[in-house]
Design an enzyme around this catalytic site. Structure first.
Site, PDB file in Angstrom:
ATOM      1  N   GLN A  96      -5.806   7.861  -8.056  1.00 11.02           N
ATOM      2  CA  GLN A  96      -4.625   7.031  -7.855  1.00 11.02           C
ATOM      3  C   GLN A  96      -4.992   5.856  -6.952  1.00 11.02           C
ATOM      4  OE1 GLN A  96      -0.860   9.675  -7.309  1.00 11.02           O
ATOM      5  NE2 GLN A  96      -2.590  10.858  -6.547  1.00 11.02           N
ATOM      6  N   HIS A 114      -3.845   3.634 -11.069  1.00 15.03           N
ATOM      7  CA  HIS A 114      -2.982   2.621 -10.448  1.00 15.03           C
ATOM      8  C   HIS A 114      -3.659   1.269 -10.341  1.00 15.03           C
ATOM      9  CE1 HIS A 114      -0.394   5.963  -8.456  1.00 15.03           C
ATOM     10  NE2 HIS A 114      -0.207   5.865  -9.748  1.00 15.03           N
TER      11      HIS A 114
HETATM   12  P1  NAD Z   1       0.780  -0.607  -0.784  1.00 16.27           P
HETATM   13  O1  NAD Z   1       2.143  -1.048  -0.742  1.00 16.27           O
HETATM   14  O2  NAD Z   1       0.493   0.531  -1.684  1.00 16.27           O
HETATM   15  O3  NAD Z   1       0.221  -0.156   0.672  1.00 16.27           O
HETATM   16  C1  NAD Z   1       0.997  -0.529   1.876  1.00 16.27           C
HETATM   17  C2  NAD Z   1       0.185  -1.534   2.670  1.00 16.27           C
HETATM   18  O4  NAD Z   1       0.838  -2.172   3.752  1.00 16.27           O
HETATM   19  C3  NAD Z   1      -0.977  -0.961   3.412  1.00 16.27           C
HETATM   20  O5  NAD Z   1      -2.097  -0.913   2.581  1.00 16.27           O
HETATM   21  C4  NAD Z   1      -1.185  -1.898   4.593  1.00 16.27           C
HETATM   22  O6  NAD Z   1      -2.498  -2.407   4.561  1.00 16.27           O
HETATM   23  C5  NAD Z   1      -0.207  -2.986   4.268  1.00 16.27           C
HETATM   24  N1  NAD Z   1       0.173  -3.849   5.358  1.00 16.27           N
HETATM   25  C6  NAD Z   1       0.655  -5.091   5.201  1.00 16.27           C
HETATM   26  N2  NAD Z   1       0.915  -5.647   6.349  1.00 16.27           N
HETATM   27  C7  NAD Z   1       0.607  -4.723   7.307  1.00 16.27           C
HETATM   28  C8  NAD Z   1       0.657  -4.718   8.719  1.00 16.27           C
HETATM   29  N3  NAD Z   1       1.082  -5.814   9.397  1.00 16.27           N
HETATM   30  N4  NAD Z   1       0.273  -3.614   9.383  1.00 16.27           N
HETATM   31  C9  NAD Z   1      -0.150  -2.526   8.694  1.00 16.27           C
HETATM   32  N5  NAD Z   1      -0.222  -2.470   7.354  1.00 16.27           N
HETATM   33  C10 NAD Z   1       0.147  -3.578   6.690  1.00 16.27           C
HETATM   34  O7  NAD Z   1      -0.023  -1.848  -1.188  1.00 16.27           O
HETATM   35  P2  NAD Z   1      -1.469  -1.787  -1.678  1.00 16.27           P
HETATM   36  O8  NAD Z   1      -2.304  -1.116  -0.646  1.00 16.27           O
HETATM   37  O9  NAD Z   1      -1.804  -3.141  -2.137  1.00 16.27           O
HETATM   38  O10 NAD Z   1      -1.408  -0.813  -2.843  1.00 16.27           O
HETATM   39  C11 NAD Z   1      -1.345  -1.162  -4.112  1.00 16.27           C
HETATM   40  C12 NAD Z   1      -1.710   0.150  -4.660  1.00 16.27           C
HETATM   41  O11 NAD Z   1      -2.840   0.618  -3.915  1.00 16.27           O
HETATM   42  C13 NAD Z   1      -0.582   1.100  -4.450  1.00 16.27           C
HETATM   43  O12 NAD Z   1      -0.017   1.349  -5.688  1.00 16.27           O
HETATM   44  C14 NAD Z   1      -1.278   2.289  -3.861  1.00 16.27           C
HETATM   45  O13 NAD Z   1      -1.289   3.299  -4.868  1.00 16.27           O
HETATM   46  C15 NAD Z   1      -2.674   1.985  -3.724  1.00 16.27           C
HETATM   47  N6  NAD Z   1      -3.298   2.366  -2.473  1.00 16.27           N
HETATM   48  C16 NAD Z   1      -4.580   2.760  -2.576  1.00 16.27           C
HETATM   49  C17 NAD Z   1      -5.251   3.102  -1.496  1.00 16.27           C
HETATM   50  C18 NAD Z   1      -6.670   3.394  -1.711  1.00 16.27           C
HETATM   51  O14 NAD Z   1      -7.177   2.872  -2.709  1.00 16.27           O
HETATM   52  N7  NAD Z   1      -7.287   4.183  -0.862  1.00 16.27           N
HETATM   53  C19 NAD Z   1      -4.644   3.172  -0.229  1.00 16.27           C
HETATM   54  C20 NAD Z   1      -3.329   2.694  -0.143  1.00 16.27           C
HETATM   55  C21 NAD Z   1      -2.680   2.249  -1.283  1.00 16.27           C
HETATM   56  N1  APR Z   2      -8.105  15.018   4.341  1.00 17.47           N
HETATM   57  C1  APR Z   2      -7.175  15.727   3.650  1.00 17.47           C
HETATM   58  N2  APR Z   2      -5.942  15.256   3.351  1.00 17.47           N
HETATM   59  C2  APR Z   2      -5.641  14.019   3.804  1.00 17.47           C
HETATM   60  C3  APR Z   2      -6.536  13.229   4.551  1.00 17.47           C
HETATM   61  C4  APR Z   2      -7.825  13.787   4.812  1.00 17.47           C
HETATM   62  N3  APR Z   2      -8.760  13.110   5.507  1.00 17.47           N
HETATM   63  N4  APR Z   2      -5.927  12.064   4.876  1.00 17.47           N
HETATM   64  C5  APR Z   2      -4.687  12.120   4.363  1.00 17.47           C
HETATM   65  N5  APR Z   2      -4.513  13.288   3.715  1.00 17.47           N
HETATM   66  C6  APR Z   2      -3.337  13.720   2.950  1.00 17.47           C
HETATM   67  C7  APR Z   2      -2.004  13.447   3.618  1.00 17.47           C
HETATM   68  O1  APR Z   2      -1.563  14.586   4.325  1.00 17.47           O
HETATM   69  C8  APR Z   2      -1.098  13.120   2.424  1.00 17.47           C
HETATM   70  O2  APR Z   2      -0.319  14.250   2.056  1.00 17.47           O
HETATM   71  O3  APR Z   2      -3.377  12.929   1.785  1.00 17.47           O
HETATM   72  C9  APR Z   2      -2.055  12.788   1.288  1.00 17.47           C
HETATM   73  C10 APR Z   2      -1.906  11.360   0.789  1.00 17.47           C
HETATM   74  O4  APR Z   2      -0.667  11.297   0.122  1.00 17.47           O
HETATM   75  P1  APR Z   2       0.004   9.857  -0.109  1.00 17.47           P
HETATM   76  O5  APR Z   2      -0.102   9.078   1.153  1.00 17.47           O
HETATM   77  O6  APR Z   2       1.342  10.099  -0.695  1.00 17.47           O
HETATM   78  O7  APR Z   2      -0.959   9.136  -1.161  1.00 17.47           O
HETATM   79  P2  APR Z   2      -0.952   9.374  -2.728  1.00 17.47           P
HETATM   80  O8  APR Z   2      -0.609  10.792  -3.064  1.00 17.47           O
HETATM   81  O9  APR Z   2      -2.221   8.813  -3.218  1.00 17.47           O
HETATM   82  O10 APR Z   2       0.253   8.432  -3.211  1.00 17.47           O
HETATM   83  C11 APR Z   2       0.426   8.334  -4.583  1.00 17.47           C
HETATM   84  O11 APR Z   2       2.013   6.562  -4.194  1.00 17.47           O
HETATM   85  O12 APR Z   2       2.418   4.622  -2.913  1.00 17.47           O
HETATM   86  C12 APR Z   2       2.081   5.113  -4.158  1.00 17.47           C
HETATM   87  O13 APR Z   2       0.731   4.045  -5.734  1.00 17.47           O
HETATM   88  C13 APR Z   2       0.725   4.630  -4.448  1.00 17.47           C
HETATM   89  O14 APR Z   2      -1.251   5.733  -5.333  1.00 17.47           O
HETATM   90  C14 APR Z   2      -0.163   5.873  -4.431  1.00 17.47           C
HETATM   91  C15 APR Z   2       0.833   6.915  -4.885  1.00 17.47           C
END
Ligand code: NAD
Ligand code: APR
Length: 236
Positions: A96, A114
């Site tokens: 995701q 996503h």
């Molecule tokens: P998002 O809406 O999903 O994530 C919220 C964002 O708010 C955060 O990533 C944060 O960086 C941002 N932000 C903006 N201004 C901020 C501030 N001043 N202080 C703190 N945070 C601030 O937007 P996105 O991250 O572009 O996500 C698009 C897609 O990416 C979502 O659909 C989600 O699924 C995904 N996502 C992926 C990861 C990942 O790849 N590990 C992590 C987060 C979100």
């Molecule tokens: N180890 C284990 N679990 C973790 C860790 C870690 N280091 N860090 C975070 N987690 C767990 C948190 O407890 C949380 O329940 O990972 C989970 C992340 O869940 P979400 O923040 O809801 O992220 P996700 O499930 O990917 O969200 C699904 O929602 O905002 C939309 O499109 C966005 O892809 C995203 C989708």
């Protein structure tokens, strides 16, 4: 137990959420303490509505997000998963996440449900550019259209081919391992249920409880994914 199932399984799928990347420095969404949606409204920032009617905040938000992403990199957990795929222990990763860390770590054939934050594309002609354009304050395509991040916004459907491939994989998997997802967002959260209903084993590794915990054959809560994967790797 999980190391035994990994060795025995012939079609293992690893399904990751934002919790897979918190140890790389990327915030997740719904963690009790640091989840982004605890302090921000996704409809105001990451939705089709925001892109149309809240454009300045939408752009600032993704500029910030892309800058954050460019400073981060895959952690040891991503590397272990790439190694397991090379050794034939897992068949594929379905994520995701939009950070591209699985690919950077060497995983191949990753399904991104996503989209990706690594590129932006034109809303008009769909031409794709490196996401760095946003950091360089460039928001317009050569055709004059608006450049948007290539992620799935709230209010948009998932890429059809990606979800269809993921659904087929769920029907085929004999082992489905969830890493770092709260399993609260559909339709992605339907996939572990399809895998279970199709006769596969379900493993959930997540810091906090999820709505699918009762379906799991193995639950690992309260532990970091990076540590869990290192421990299992040493037993393989
Ligand atoms: P998002 O809406 O999903 O994530 C919220 C964002 O708010 C955060 O990533 C944060 O960086 C941002 N932000 C903006 N201004 C901020 C501030 N001043 N202080 C703190 N945070 C601030 O937007 P996105 O991250 O572009 O996500 C698009 C897609 O990416 C979502 O659909 C989600 O699924 C995904 N996502 C992926 C990861 C990942 O790849 N590990 C992590 C987060 C979100
Ligand atoms: N180890 C284990 N679990 C973790 C860790 C870690 N280091 N860090 C975070 N987690 C767990 C948190 O407890 C949380 O329940 O990972 C989970 C992340 O869940 P979400 O923040 O809801 O992220 P996700 O499930 O990917 O969200 C699904 O929602 O905002 C939309 O499109 C966005 O892809 C995203 C989708």
């Amino acid at each position: 137990m999980l190391e035994k199932w990994l060795k025995e399984s012939s079609y293992t799928i690893v399904f990751t959420g934002a919790g897979m990347s918190t140890e790389s420095g990327l915030p997740d969404f719904r963690s009790a303490k640091s989840g982004l949606w605890r302090t921000k409204n996704p409809q105001q920032l990451a939705s089709t509505y925001a892109m149309q009617h809240n454009r300045d905040e939408f752009i600032a938000f993704y500029q910030y997000r892309i800058r954050t992403l460019l400073k981060c990199k895959p952690h040891v957990g991503h590397m272990i998963l790439a190694d397991w795929q090379k050794r034939g222990l897992i068949h594929q990763i379905i994520t995701q996440n939009v950070d591209g860390f699985h690919q950077q770590a060497g995983s191949t054939n990753v399904i991104e449900l996503h989209g990706t934050l690594r590129t932006v594309h034109c809303s008009r002609c769909r031409r794709t550019y490196d996401a760095k354009r946003y950091v360089d304050e460039q928001f317009t395509c050569t055709c004059g259209g608006f450049l948007r991040p290539s992620v799935v916004l709230f209010g948009e459907s998932l890429p059809y081919d990606a979800f269809e491939q993921a659904w087929t994989a769920a029907e085929r998997a004999d082992l489905w391992i969830v890493l770092g997802s709260s399993l609260q967002v559909s339709p992605a959260n339907e996939l572990p249920v399809i895998a279970k209903r199709s006769g596969g084993k379900l493993v959930i590794v997540n810091m906090e409880p999820t709505p699918l915990d009762d379906w799991a054959d193995l639950l690992i809560h309260g532990r970091k994914i990076g540590e869990v994967l290192q421990e299992i790797d040493e037993l393989l």
